[in-house]
Design a protein around this motif. Structure first.
Motif, PDB file in Angstrom:
ATOM      1  N   TYR A 225     -34.182 -34.120 -67.237  1.00 39.08           N
ATOM      2  CA  TYR A 225     -33.489 -32.828 -67.305  1.00 39.08           C
ATOM      3  C   TYR A 225     -33.000 -32.406 -65.917  1.00 39.08           C
ATOM      4  O   TYR A 225     -31.919 -31.819 -65.780  1.00 39.08           O
ATOM      5  CB  TYR A 225     -34.406 -31.758 -67.892  1.00 39.08           C
ATOM      6  N   ARG A 226     -33.780 -32.698 -64.894  1.00 40.60           N
ATOM      7  CA  ARG A 226     -33.356 -32.355 -63.538  1.00 40.60           C
ATOM      8  C   ARG A 226     -32.068 -33.090 -63.172  1.00 40.60           C
ATOM      9  O   ARG A 226     -31.130 -32.488 -62.606  1.00 40.60           O
ATOM     10  CB  ARG A 226     -34.457 -32.704 -62.537  1.00 40.60           C
ATOM     11  N   GLU A 227     -31.982 -34.374 -63.528  1.00 40.63           N
ATOM     12  CA  GLU A 227     -30.774 -35.135 -63.230  1.00 40.63           C
ATOM     13  C   GLU A 227     -29.578 -34.656 -64.050  1.00 40.63           C
ATOM     14  O   GLU A 227     -28.448 -34.629 -63.560  1.00 40.63           O
ATOM     15  CB  GLU A 227     -31.023 -36.628 -63.478  1.00 40.63           C
ATOM     16  N   LEU A 228     -29.828 -34.273 -65.285  1.00 44.65           N
ATOM     17  CA  LEU A 228     -28.745 -33.735 -66.115  1.00 44.65           C
ATOM     18  C   LEU A 228     -28.183 -32.458 -65.504  1.00 44.65           C
ATOM     19  O   LEU A 228     -26.968 -32.237 -65.502  1.00 44.65           O
ATOM     20  CB  LEU A 228     -29.262 -33.459 -67.530  1.00 44.65           C
TER      21      LEU A 228
ATOM     22  N   ILE B 259     -42.216 -32.156 -58.321  1.00 44.22           N
ATOM     23  CA  ILE B 259     -40.949 -32.890 -58.249  1.00 44.22           C
ATOM     24  C   ILE B 259     -39.872 -32.096 -57.516  1.00 44.22           C
ATOM     25  O   ILE B 259     -38.870 -32.664 -57.087  1.00 44.22           O
ATOM     26  CB  ILE B 259     -40.449 -33.308 -59.650  1.00 44.22           C
ATOM     27  N   SER B 260     -40.098 -30.775 -57.374  1.00 49.94           N
ATOM     28  CA  SER B 260     -39.134 -29.962 -56.629  1.00 49.94           C
ATOM     29  C   SER B 260     -39.526 -29.793 -55.169  1.00 49.94           C
ATOM     30  O   SER B 260     -38.876 -29.046 -54.425  1.00 49.94           O
ATOM     31  CB  SER B 260     -38.994 -28.582 -57.281  1.00 49.94           C
ATOM     32  N   GLY B 261     -40.603 -30.445 -54.755  1.00 50.18           N
ATOM     33  CA  GLY B 261     -41.069 -30.321 -53.380  1.00 50.18           C
ATOM     34  C   GLY B 261     -41.563 -28.927 -53.046  1.00 50.18           C
ATOM     35  O   GLY B 261     -41.486 -28.479 -51.896  1.00 50.18           O
TER      36      GLY B 261
ATOM     37  N   VAL C 281     -34.552 -23.846 -64.002  1.00 52.70           N
ATOM     38  CA  VAL C 281     -34.113 -24.549 -65.221  1.00 52.70           C
ATOM     39  C   VAL C 281     -35.229 -24.622 -66.260  1.00 52.70           C
ATOM     40  O   VAL C 281     -34.968 -24.628 -67.461  1.00 52.70           O
ATOM     41  CB  VAL C 281     -33.613 -25.969 -64.872  1.00 52.70           C
ATOM     42  N   PHE C 282     -36.502 -24.646 -65.817  1.00 52.22           N
ATOM     43  CA  PHE C 282     -37.630 -24.846 -66.722  1.00 52.22           C
ATOM     44  C   PHE C 282     -38.435 -23.555 -66.889  1.00 52.22           C
ATOM     45  O   PHE C 282     -38.751 -22.882 -65.907  1.00 52.22           O
ATOM     46  CB  PHE C 282     -38.556 -25.936 -66.183  1.00 52.22           C
ATOM     47  N   ALA C 283     -38.785 -23.238 -68.148  1.00 52.02           N
ATOM     48  CA  ALA C 283     -39.617 -22.070 -68.438  1.00 52.02           C
ATOM     49  C   ALA C 283     -40.645 -22.454 -69.494  1.00 52.02           C
ATOM     50  O   ALA C 283     -40.360 -23.265 -70.392  1.00 52.02           O
ATOM     51  CB  ALA C 283     -38.763 -20.902 -68.918  1.00 52.02           C
TER      52      ALA C 283
END
Length: 331
Positions: free
Chosen positions: A241-244, A281-283, A289-291
């Motif tokens: 989802y992060r790459e999308l 993963i977001s450092g 984007v995520f909830a």
């Protein structure tokens, strides 16, 4: 025996009266709701019906559902028999062959009936997993309906708004394949994979300030992370989802960049583990984007699982960001 001591038909057995059944407008709407949702509790069906055909008597409404079940227009999925609270929980229904045939024969099954038969976005999931999705969607849909100025768009509405190139795909909810990589904590090992996701469900909300797409994921018993990206895990989904989002592929696929991934879990502890993955993963920067939200799941306790009429109002937790309320505009 198909009847109890009082002569009533037992809920787990079908007993037809052999009489011709006249299908009315409310029955048709029930069939269409179940085509859209796949599974619904009796109370959810009644709550989702338009006011003008819902009827005043809940008792008679449930009796009608029973009649449609015994005459094979509706089904009661056998998986609910295995839940701890089956004998004093309300029945869960699905559309059966005669209901499907009625919609098809009368041209009422809609333009995306071939996808409805495949259970919308994710097909043939575990029953408890599916009911997590259903309970969440119904709760949010009813909450949005109650808010002036907001409009809930179900998966069929979203599909109708997709770019033609996406809408005409065999499965329009199969997201573009992306390449991901991830270095395991405390290790030099880097995992790589190409991933194509299918969300558990998709819906959207039209706010006065804009349109937002929501992709729903239910993390029932999936692992949070693994030492490989080949098996199913939340880490795998989050990376994809992060790459999308980074590649603006939501815009290409759905026609909008405004997209949020809602994830439901069966416990607060599980939710916290997923939030930690987003932080990792977001450092440590977190993500908008995520909830996340924890809910009770079917069969998790002897008592009937409660409804969630306010999931749209509740604060969905985000890593490194303020909590999100779905009923509030976010663009």
């Amino acid at each position: 025996m198909k009847h109890d001591a009082l002569g009533r038909r037992k809920r787990q057995f079908r007993t037809s009266t052999k009489r011709e059944l006249i299908i009315g407008p409310r029955d048709v709407e029930i069939f269409r709701l179940l085509q859209r949702y796949r599974y619904l509790r009796a109370s959810q069906i009644r709550a989702l019906l338009p006011d003008d055909i819902r009827g005043r008597s809940e008792k008679r409404f449930r009796e009608r559902l029973g009649t449609l079940y015994h005459e094979r227009y509706l089904a009661r999925p056998s998986q609910q028999l295995a839940t701890l609270n089956f004998y004093y929980a309300e029945s869960i229904y699905a559309l059966d062959e005669r209901g499907e045939a009625h919609l098809s024969t009368h041209g009422l099954d809609g333009p995306f009936s071939h996808l409805a038969a495949k259970a919308r976005a994710g097909a043939h999931k575990h029953f408890v997993h599916s009911m997590m999705v259903v309970d969440t969607l119904v709760s949010i849909e009813l909450g949005i309906r109650a808010e002036s100025g907001l409009r809930f768009l179900n998966w069929q509405d979203v599909l109708a708004k997709m770019p033609p190139t996406t809408r005409n795909l065999p499965n329009p909810f199969l997201l573009p394949r992306v390449s991901v990589s991830h270095t395991l904590p405390g290790s030099n090992k880097t995992l790589r994979d190409d991933i194509a996701l299918i969300p558990d469900s998709v819906f959207a909300i039209e706010y006065p300030t804009g349109f937002v797409l929501y992709l729903l994921e239910a993390e029932h018993k999936d692992c949070a992370s693994r030492t490989t990206l080949k098996g199913n895990s939340f880490l795998r989904k989050a990376l994809a989802y992060r790459e999308l989002s980074r590649g603006r592929l939501f815009k290409q696929h759905f026609g909008t960049d405004s997209a949020i991934v809602l994830t439901i879990t069966p416990s607060a502890a599980h939710m916290e583990s997923l939030l930690k993955i987003i932080n990792h993963i977001s450092g440590g920067a977190g993500s908008s984007v995520f909830a996340f939200q924890a809910i009770r799941v079917l069969g998790s306790a002897p008592e009937a699982a409660p409804q969630y009429p306010k999931l749209g109002d509740l604060h969905w937790m985000r890593a490194g960001r303020p909590p999100l309320a779905v009923v509030q505009p976010w663009v």
